[in-house]
Each structure stands twice: as C-alpha cells, then as structure tokens.
Scaffold this active site. Sequence first.
Site, PDB file in Angstrom:
ATOM      1  N   GLY A  42      48.140  40.480  24.425  1.00  8.17           N
ATOM      2  CA  GLY A  42      48.498  39.075  24.598  1.00  8.17           C
ATOM      3  C   GLY A  42      48.773  38.383  23.273  1.00  8.17           C
ATOM      4  O   GLY A  42      49.746  37.632  23.128  1.00  8.17           O
ATOM      5  N   SER A  91      49.365  48.422  35.584  1.00 11.79           N
ATOM      6  CA  SER A  91      49.232  49.709  34.905  1.00 11.79           C
ATOM      7  C   SER A  91      49.697  50.785  35.863  1.00 11.79           C
ATOM      8  O   SER A  91      49.577  50.630  37.087  1.00 11.79           O
ATOM      9  CB  SER A  91      47.771  49.962  34.533  1.00 11.79           C
ATOM     10  OG  SER A  91      47.550  51.329  34.246  1.00 11.79           O
ATOM     11  N   GLY A 141      44.763  41.372  17.976  1.00  9.02           N
ATOM     12  CA  GLY A 141      44.842  42.816  18.155  1.00  9.02           C
ATOM     13  C   GLY A 141      45.139  43.244  19.572  1.00  9.02           C
ATOM     14  O   GLY A 141      45.521  44.388  19.807  1.00  9.02           O
ATOM     15  N   TYR A 192      39.573  50.533  38.954  1.00  4.29           N
ATOM     16  CA  TYR A 192      40.651  50.038  38.088  1.00  4.29           C
ATOM     17  C   TYR A 192      41.977  50.087  38.838  1.00  4.29           C
ATOM     18  O   TYR A 192      42.765  49.128  38.807  1.00  4.29           O
ATOM     19  CB  TYR A 192      40.717  50.896  36.823  1.00  4.29           C
ATOM     20  CG  TYR A 192      41.805  50.497  35.843  1.00  4.29           C
ATOM     21  CD1 TYR A 192      41.755  49.285  35.170  1.00  4.29           C
ATOM     22  CD2 TYR A 192      42.870  51.359  35.575  1.00  4.29           C
ATOM     23  CE1 TYR A 192      42.747  48.924  34.261  1.00  4.29           C
ATOM     24  CE2 TYR A 192      43.860  51.014  34.660  1.00  4.29           C
ATOM     25  CZ  TYR A 192      43.800  49.797  34.007  1.00  4.29           C
ATOM     26  OH  TYR A 192      44.781  49.444  33.116  1.00  4.29           O
ATOM     27  N   GLY A 246      44.151  36.189  27.899  1.00  2.79           N
ATOM     28  CA  GLY A 246      43.769  37.325  27.077  1.00  2.79           C
ATOM     29  C   GLY A 246      44.533  37.308  25.773  1.00  2.79           C
ATOM     30  O   GLY A 246      45.579  37.933  25.654  1.00  2.79           O
ATOM     31  N   ALA A 247      44.038  36.585  24.792  1.00  2.00           N
ATOM     32  CA  ALA A 247      44.814  36.386  23.563  1.00  2.00           C
ATOM     33  C   ALA A 247      43.990  36.648  22.312  1.00  2.00           C
ATOM     34  O   ALA A 247      44.186  36.015  21.283  1.00  2.00           O
ATOM     35  CB  ALA A 247      45.362  34.967  23.542  1.00  2.00           C
TER      36      ALA A 247
END
Length: 325
Positions: free
Chosen positions: A37, A163, A34, A190, A30-31
């Site tokens: 990552g 999270s 913004g 989630y 995940g890069a």
Amino acid sequence: MSPYNADTTAEEVAQDCQSQIANKTILITGASPGGLGAIFATIIAKYKPASIILATRDIAKAEETAREISTVAPSVRTWCIELNLSSLKQIKTAAEKINLLEEQIDVIVNNAGIMATPYSKMADGIESQFATNHIGHFLLTNLLLPKILEKKKGAVRVVNVASNGFRFGPIRFEDWNFDDGKTYNRWIAYAQSKTANMLFSVSLAQKLRKKGLVSVSLHPGIIQTRISRDLAMEDFGELSQLDRIQGYRAFWGLPYHFKTPSQGVATHVFAAFHPSLEFPENNGSYLVDSQVVAPKIFQSWARDPLEAERLWALSEELVGQKFEY
C-alpha cells in the site's frame, strides 16, 4: 490485449495512466512503510493526484508513509486515519472520520491484509483472516460509498487486493469460523478470505455498475513484504502439499517467481486507473500481471454471481447492517 506482463513495473503503468491519476483522491488501506500500500501510494504520488488517504492500524506508520509521499510530491495532500479492520466498532469510527474529510474519493484500494496466521477471532467473534481481509473491508467500503456515489463526478473504483491463494477453497458458508478452530487450516482460511475479496468485487460490479462504479480484484504476485514476515519458506511447502491434494498439477514443482516491490504494485496501479477496465465486460474482473484473467480459466467459486450474492448476505449478517443499492 494488455501490453503488460509479470515484469512490468508500477512506474510503467503509472506513466500510461498519468491523466487518470491526476487530480484523483485515493483511499488506501494498509499503508505501513515497506508494504504494498505504501509503495503504491508513493509511486502514484509522483503523477499529481489531488490527495491520498492512508488508513492503517498504526497511525505512526501511516504518518511515516505520508512523510515519504511529501518528499517525492509536496503538493499532494495526505490524510492519516487509524483503521483497525479487526474491530467493527473502530471501522465505523474510521469511516465517520473519512466521511468528514473535505475530499471526494475517486478510488478505494482495499489493500490491507494478513496471511496464514494462527487461529484467532476478532473482538466480534469472526475468524481473524476472514474478518481482516474481507469483513472489515466490506463494512468500511459500504459505509463510504453513499457519500462517494452521491457526489461523484466521474467513475468510481473499488479495488480489492486478493491472491491466487483463493484456489485452495471457497466460502465456507456453514462454517466460516472453522468450528471455533477445531478444523482450522491457516491456508484454507486465507483462501476463504481471498475468495471473498474476489466475490466482493463481483457483487459491487453487479449492484453499482449503473451508478458508475467499477470494481475489480487482483493478485499482486509473490513479493517479500511484512505480510509474510512470520512465515518461513518451509511454511510455503504446505501450499505445495495442498496443490497436490487438490489436483492443481500446473503448480506441482513450480518455482516461486518473486517480484520486486514495483512489479508487485503494477497491478494495483492498473486496477485503480487503467481506462480499459471501464469497459462493461471488465467490471468485476480478476487481474493478474496487469491483465484481465479470462473467467473460464479460474475456479467458479470465486466468480459465480450466486456465490457473490450469498456472501453479501452473510457479510451483512456478520456486520449487523444491510446495504441495499
């Protein structure tokens, strides 16, 4: 006692961890520019890691992040790998490409994720949040670890970005797919995926600590990034309702404390590099605000070793492959 708090920046932690960052090779999922990552990668690049591997679904966005890194740290090698965490087949392809790189990975940061999405299933039939946030990372990490552990020269770290939303629910071992969507609640789904991130770190610590692996999970805080781009503030009102329904009085009426992007990835840096986490008692920990959270103050379903082992078995079943260490 950690000197850090909710306002600590990633730069502050990185300054303290310069010697731990130097010459390391870090894989980040995940890069996209913004996102957390990319922000993490760009900040640590200034402290002379050897290389950074950017694994993300959109290769063009990974390349954009790589260009940002080269601007601040031209000497750092970067690699861009296509990684679609919603496809077991593509994850295997990505793992093969990463294993062929002439790099010795020191740190894996499983950062990619989705949040509170409408019900859907990945190509392999698994609910999308559970698939993307946990199952994909479970498979990728385990496909990379044999080579990493075989050639390791020092401690290896696996960081799973969770999270505090895990509090809304444990692993639904008998119905992880929410009866094919009939009983789906996007926040409880989630929560299941974030609980899984935490239990995955518990399992890795249990199974591989004797081989020099340290694994932790973390809550980065509330940061306005692309992961919440499809959510309005009223959508978060559902969380307040769940807190009341489940009796989490401490969260009733609690205002949201938004962090800056740098404050948001401070715990990423702490988790990936801080030497205090190499103490045996901290392996498998859950981190908030660059501090270890005492197990007695959060829900047992996210830290219980029996739950962790049960999830490991379920995850092996869903990916169709066993990983025995």
